[in-house]
Design a protein around this motif. Sequence first.
Motif, PDB file in Angstrom:
ATOM      1  N   SER A  57       0.821  -1.218   0.000  1.00  0.00           N
ATOM      2  CA  SER A  57       0.000   0.000   0.000  1.00  0.00           C
ATOM      3  C   SER A  57       0.852   1.263   0.000  1.00  0.00           C
ATOM      4  CB  SER A  57      -0.931  -0.004   1.212  1.00  0.00           C
ATOM      5  OG  SER A  57      -0.190  -0.063   2.431  1.00  0.00           O
ATOM      6  N   ILE A  58       2.037   1.201   0.622  1.00  0.00           N
ATOM      7  CA  ILE A  58       2.933   2.367   0.611  1.00  0.00           C
ATOM      8  C   ILE A  58       3.380   2.676  -0.804  1.00  0.00           C
ATOM      9  CG2 ILE A  58       5.202   3.195   1.340  1.00  0.00           C
ATOM     10  CD1 ILE A  58       4.846   1.652   3.932  1.00  0.00           C
ATOM     11  N   ARG A  60       1.784   1.835  -3.521  1.00  0.00           N
ATOM     12  CA  ARG A  60       0.611   2.305  -4.273  1.00  0.00           C
ATOM     13  C   ARG A  60       0.335   3.778  -4.000  1.00  0.00           C
ATOM     14  NH1 ARG A  60      -2.653  -0.728  -6.972  1.00  0.00           N
ATOM     15  NH2 ARG A  60      -1.832  -2.596  -5.938  1.00  0.00           N
ATOM     16  N   ASP A  61       0.465   4.187  -2.742  1.00  0.00           N
ATOM     17  CA  ASP A  61       0.256   5.597  -2.399  1.00  0.00           C
ATOM     18  C   ASP A  61       1.302   6.481  -3.070  1.00  0.00           C
ATOM     19  OD1 ASP A  61      -1.894   4.882  -0.846  1.00  0.00           O
ATOM     20  OD2 ASP A  61      -0.802   4.979   1.058  1.00  0.00           O
ATOM     21  N   ASP A  62       2.551   6.019  -3.080  1.00  0.00           N
ATOM     22  CA  ASP A  62       3.608   6.772  -3.753  1.00  0.00           C
ATOM     23  C   ASP A  62       3.327   6.883  -5.247  1.00  0.00           C
ATOM     24  OD1 ASP A  62       4.989   7.248  -1.446  1.00  0.00           O
ATOM     25  OD2 ASP A  62       6.505   5.694  -1.769  1.00  0.00           O
ATOM     26  N   CYS A  63       2.841   5.813  -5.834  1.00  0.00           N
ATOM     27  CA  CYS A  63       2.535   5.822  -7.268  1.00  0.00           C
ATOM     28  C   CYS A  63       1.443   6.833  -7.594  1.00  0.00           C
ATOM     29  CB  CYS A  63       2.116   4.430  -7.733  1.00  0.00           C
ATOM     30  SG  CYS A  63       3.463   3.230  -7.779  1.00  0.00           S
ATOM     31  N   GLU A  64       0.459   6.921  -6.722  1.00  0.00           N
ATOM     32  CA  GLU A  64      -0.614   7.904  -6.941  1.00  0.00           C
ATOM     33  C   GLU A  64      -0.058   9.321  -6.921  1.00  0.00           C
ATOM     34  OE1 GLU A  64      -4.987   9.154  -5.061  1.00  0.00           O
ATOM     35  OE2 GLU A  64      -3.733   7.647  -4.072  1.00  0.00           O
ATOM     36  N   ARG A  65       0.827   9.588  -5.953  1.00  0.00           N
ATOM     37  CA  ARG A  65       1.410  10.936  -5.853  1.00  0.00           C
ATOM     38  C   ARG A  65       2.325  11.222  -7.040  1.00  0.00           C
ATOM     39  NH1 ARG A  65       6.179  12.540  -4.321  1.00  0.00           N
ATOM     40  NH2 ARG A  65       6.736  10.489  -3.472  1.00  0.00           N
ATOM     41  N   GLN A  77      -1.277   5.508 -12.957  1.00  0.00           N
ATOM     42  CA  GLN A  77      -0.880   4.935 -11.680  1.00  0.00           C
ATOM     43  C   GLN A  77      -0.703   3.425 -11.798  1.00  0.00           C
ATOM     44  OE1 GLN A  77      -3.581   5.782  -8.468  1.00  0.00           O
ATOM     45  NE2 GLN A  77      -2.618   4.329  -7.080  1.00  0.00           N
ATOM     46  N   CYS A  81       2.611   1.321 -10.784  1.00  0.00           N
ATOM     47  CA  CYS A  81       2.525   0.233  -9.808  1.00  0.00           C
ATOM     48  C   CYS A  81       3.037  -1.072 -10.403  1.00  0.00           C
ATOM     49  CB  CYS A  81       1.080   0.047  -9.347  1.00  0.00           C
ATOM     50  SG  CYS A  81       0.485   1.267  -8.163  1.00  0.00           S
TER      51      CYS A  81
END
Length: 271
Positions: A57-58, A60-65, A77, A81
């Motif tokens: 999940s970390i 994935r969150d970085d990929c979104e940003r 994204q 990922c």
Amino acid sequence: MIAADAVWEARCLEYQVSGIPAEKRLEAWQHFLSVDSAVVSPPRPEDFVAAAVNVHSIVRDDCERLTSEVLGGVRTQQELCGLLGMLCVPSGGGRPTFPYSSELRDLVTPPLLLGFPLPAVYMLVVVVQQKFLLKPLSLHAEDPSGTQCVTQPTQPLCTILRLLLQYHDPALCLHLDTHRVAPAVLWAPWGPRLFVGQAGPALVVPIWDHLFLGRDPSQSCFLGLALLTSHRESLLAISDPEALLSALQGLRLPDGAAVTACIDLAGFLFR
């Protein structure tokens, strides 16, 4: 084969003078990095879809940003990922995996921004890791029996940078030594990222052109030397150790002119 090698050597000389055309960059990077001889095979497009499911999940969150702030919608994204999943999540089959880190995130952004296909980006990052970042420089010598070639490890790149600085700018080298700036600390802000942090993922492309055309990992030491010496006066004026470390971490190449000047100085120092 010989004719093909001669063609590429001629292209190398041409590119060193006039730069690599955008439409030829992927092919040139792949050739000069010897991507075709890599022991790992390119993943299939569907492999990235499967890998995206397994990322933490970390990540994935970085990929979104990163998709919104850095890649600007050029890539999705899901693509990011999938790429980081292929690079970081073990899956067997002899495929290399790397620790997830901010350095790895920085390394994938330039080829993604250039629009390279995901399998090509994966192969480039794997080979760059292996050629420029994970292995120390090596020299080859005949073993005592004369029957085979053995590898003799030499100094890590950070130590080579320190020795170059001592030779070319002893005053700055002494200043850093006095304030206990170890070679690994000196190298850390730009070496593991191949200068993406200093120039940004778009402006770093000419630096990567320079490094890959040179086909010599030690050229990154000369780029680091050029970056340091171009900021020598401001660094010499700092007497507080923490402020000095902060200044080293904050060295930047803010525009194309600064990138070109750094490359030119590194080329001059290398010769």
